[in-house]
Design an enzyme around this catalytic site. Sequence first.
Site, PDB file in Angstrom:
ATOM      1  N   VAL A 102      33.766  32.012  40.236  1.00 35.08           N
ATOM      2  CA  VAL A 102      34.538  33.139  39.663  1.00 35.08           C
ATOM      3  C   VAL A 102      34.758  34.688  40.875  1.00 35.08           C
ATOM      4  O   VAL A 102      34.018  35.037  41.393  1.00 35.08           O
ATOM      5  CB  VAL A 102      33.268  33.777  38.947  1.00 35.08           C
ATOM      6  N   CYS A 103      35.997  35.191  39.289  1.00 42.17           N
ATOM      7  CA  CYS A 103      35.673  36.313  40.491  1.00 42.17           C
ATOM      8  C   CYS A 103      34.949  37.141  40.030  1.00 42.17           C
ATOM      9  O   CYS A 103      34.724  38.504  40.742  1.00 42.17           O
ATOM     10  CB  CYS A 103      37.135  36.761  40.064  1.00 42.17           C
ATOM     11  N   GLY A 104      34.449  37.072  39.002  1.00 45.71           N
ATOM     12  CA  GLY A 104      33.263  38.574  38.752  1.00 45.71           C
ATOM     13  C   GLY A 104      31.484  37.777  39.298  1.00 45.71           C
ATOM     14  O   GLY A 104      31.009  38.487  38.812  1.00 45.71           O
TER      15      GLY A 104
END
Lengths: 180, 189
Positions: free
Chosen positions: A58-60
């Site tokens: 996930v990018c976060g």
Amino acid sequence: MATQANQSNQVEQSKILAAGTTAPDFALRSAPDKTMRLSEQRGRPIILAFYPADWSPVCGDQMALYNEILPDFREYGADLLGISVDGAWCHAAFARDRRLHFPLLSDFEPKGAVSRMYGAYRTQDGFSERALFVLDRDGVVRWSYLSPVNVNPGADGILNALESLTPRSPAFSTPAQVHP
Amino acid sequence: MNMSQLVVPVNDRDHVAGSVEAPVVLVEYGDFECPHCGRAYPIVEAARRYLSDELCFVYRHFPLAEVHPHATLAAEASEAAGTQGKFWDMHHMLFEHQNALDEPYLLVYADELHLDVTRFATELAEGVHTRKVRDDFRGGVRSGVNGTPTFFINGARFDGNWADPGAFIAVLAQVAAYVHGSEPIGSDR
């Protein structure tokens, strides 16, 4: 409030080091050619963030999030160290890709040894728990938190711990902290 | 299990779609360049259509600037559009053009939305909205935002799966039913 409730969950999972414990010293690679010793970091608060693996999809992800919040941690004079069982070359590539501005330590050989010392190793999976420790300037654990391994714990607990550690002094109080 | 709570209540600096008196208040911390937020966007829109007056939607900024280099300026662009009454139009525009968020594109979008582009560009250049975006971010951090998008439903962080539209809408509908069923004490607002 959140902290107390969360801590009661820890009983069912790994037993991580509790507040009041002196943080066990360790020396781990922070780069392929560099070693970092915890006891050499005394004199300022340290955040230890154990996490399962680099390259979370996930990018976060947790490390990316902390990277964004680094300036807020530094306002408390605190340094952040990420720790996983990934090797130093893996960490280097991950840190470069995500543009991380804090060290990632490799708990690689013997695998997970430091994570185990902190009660933050998942033997069944072979990687670290998602566990947070805030150490005071003398190297004593002042707050710890074990998150469910698939839940990014965010940073509110860390900031609250740092706040309670650092009596609000003019140097540390900014309007944004007083009125978050 | 999760105790993370929204520490900054919905207030008059927020962008609010719907009535804050609605039984369900959904707050999103989002990033216009984040692909996950892009995936969440039509789901939130569907939830808004489905729940109609039952749902109040609030959008706050949480740009992960190190991984999304255009996110902060895009957030400021939505605020600049907001000063001209078109926050939501720009919000839609940005999420529908996530791959084109360089500044020249932002000016094109402002023009397409019939904004005063000179004023819009000036506000971006002068960083008029930098503080608002940063305040949103900091408030989010304090509330336990742990990535983007992070949702809060009636003040509690939602750690469930928003990516399944049916399940997400069902959760929101259940909250609405719960609030209706337990009024007047059910509302925590």
